[in-house]
Design a protein around this motif. Structure first.
Motif, PDB file in Angstrom:
ATOM      1  N   ILE A  97       3.120  -3.389  -2.485  1.00  0.00           N
ATOM      2  CA  ILE A  97       3.893  -2.361  -3.184  1.00  0.00           C
ATOM      3  C   ILE A  97       3.260  -2.102  -4.563  1.00  0.00           C
ATOM      4  O   ILE A  97       3.285  -2.993  -5.414  1.00  0.00           O
ATOM      5  CB  ILE A  97       5.358  -2.792  -3.374  1.00  0.00           C
TER       6      ILE A  97
ATOM      7  N   SER B 161       0.955   0.489  -1.920  1.00  0.00           N
ATOM      8  CA  SER B 161      -0.182   0.190  -1.045  1.00  0.00           C
ATOM      9  C   SER B 161      -1.444   0.947  -1.456  1.00  0.00           C
ATOM     10  O   SER B 161      -2.500   0.741  -0.866  1.00  0.00           O
ATOM     11  CB  SER B 161       0.174   0.533   0.405  1.00  0.00           C
TER      12      SER B 161
ATOM     13  N   ALA C  13       1.623 -11.661   7.934  1.00  0.00           N
ATOM     14  CA  ALA C  13       2.139 -10.357   7.518  1.00  0.00           C
ATOM     15  C   ALA C  13       2.348 -10.320   6.000  1.00  0.00           C
ATOM     16  O   ALA C  13       2.872 -11.268   5.403  1.00  0.00           O
ATOM     17  CB  ALA C  13       3.449 -10.067   8.236  1.00  0.00           C
ATOM     18  N   THR C  14       1.937  -9.219   5.400  1.00  0.00           N
ATOM     19  CA  THR C  14       2.123  -9.017   3.961  1.00  0.00           C
ATOM     20  C   THR C  14       2.616  -7.601   3.722  1.00  0.00           C
ATOM     21  O   THR C  14       2.355  -6.693   4.515  1.00  0.00           O
ATOM     22  CB  THR C  14       0.806  -9.221   3.184  1.00  0.00           C
ATOM     23  N   LYS C  15       3.321  -7.430   2.625  1.00  0.00           N
ATOM     24  CA  LYS C  15       3.769  -6.103   2.218  1.00  0.00           C
ATOM     25  C   LYS C  15       3.238  -5.838   0.819  1.00  0.00           C
ATOM     26  O   LYS C  15       3.438  -6.647  -0.092  1.00  0.00           O
ATOM     27  CB  LYS C  15       5.293  -6.003   2.243  1.00  0.00           C
TER      28      LYS C  15
END
Length: 208
Positions: free
Chosen positions: A142, A144, A138-140
């Motif tokens: 910022i 996107s 999982a990656t976020k």
């Protein structure tokens, strides 16, 4: 003596030949090929912008002259009056000999070429994609998405699509849980003349 007489006209006579040595200074002349560098100021009007950088044809010349002078020259700087571009093609023949009278230049004239087109701008919002994340960690991201503003010829505007741009981050380059990555926009169409984008950096959080 006989050989010297044969080289003279019939109405000349050799009266005296000195045996003393005479020193004659002779300048050595060499030749070499050098490139041309424009010092010409070019201004574009009415939404015209260059398709390619202005250039000379030919882009190099052969110069001949005094040994020391020629060795010191690596490029010839070419000057001309300021040019204002208001059309797609501009061509000007320039006499190099007038600018460099102390050396021999071949060819003596070159053409200065400017190719331009009426340009316009458009923009797309491009999603940021992470590649090589084989374990689907999982990656976020910022933000996107990246706003890409492109510049193109007016006649090409309708042919440029969102799919002509790509913003990709390689997962293998993410060495920390928090990463600040420089934005890199890949342009997939040669119809795009230039791009600018925002933001310049993207934050990537890795949920290991």
């Amino acid at each position: 003596m006989g050989s010297l007489k044969n080289q003279l006209a019939y109405d000349f006579k050799v009266g005296y030949i000195s045996e003393e040595l005479m020193t004659i200074e002779v300048n050595e002349f060499i030749a070499k090929k050098v490139g041309l560098k424009s010092k010409i100021k070019v201004t574009y009007e009415h939404n015209y912008l260059p398709i390619v950088s202005p250039y000379f044809t030919p882009d190099s010349v052969l110069i001949t002259g005094n040994d020391a002078m020629i060795k010191s020259i690596n490029t010839l700087e070419i000057n001309y009056a300021d040019i204002t571009v208001q059309d797609t093609v501009f061509k000007k023949r320039i006499n190099i000999n007038e600018q460099y009278p102390d050396i021999k230049v071949e060819p003596t004239h070159v053409d200065y070429m400017i190719k331009s087109a009426v340009m316009t701008e458009g923009s797309f919002t491009i999603p940021v994609n992470i590649i090589n994340n084989k374990n689907d960690i999982a990656t976020k991201i910022i933000p996107s998405e990246v706003e890409v503003i492109f510049n193109c010829r007016l006649q090409d505007y309708e042919l440029i699509k969102e799919s002509d741009f790509n913003v990709v981050i390689d997962y293998n380059s993410l060495t920390e849980d928090y990463n600040l990555v420089t934005t890199d926009v890949e342009v997939l169409s040669d119809r795009v003349n230039s791009v600018r984008f925002s933001p310049q950096q993207i934050q990537i959080l890795v949920m290991r």
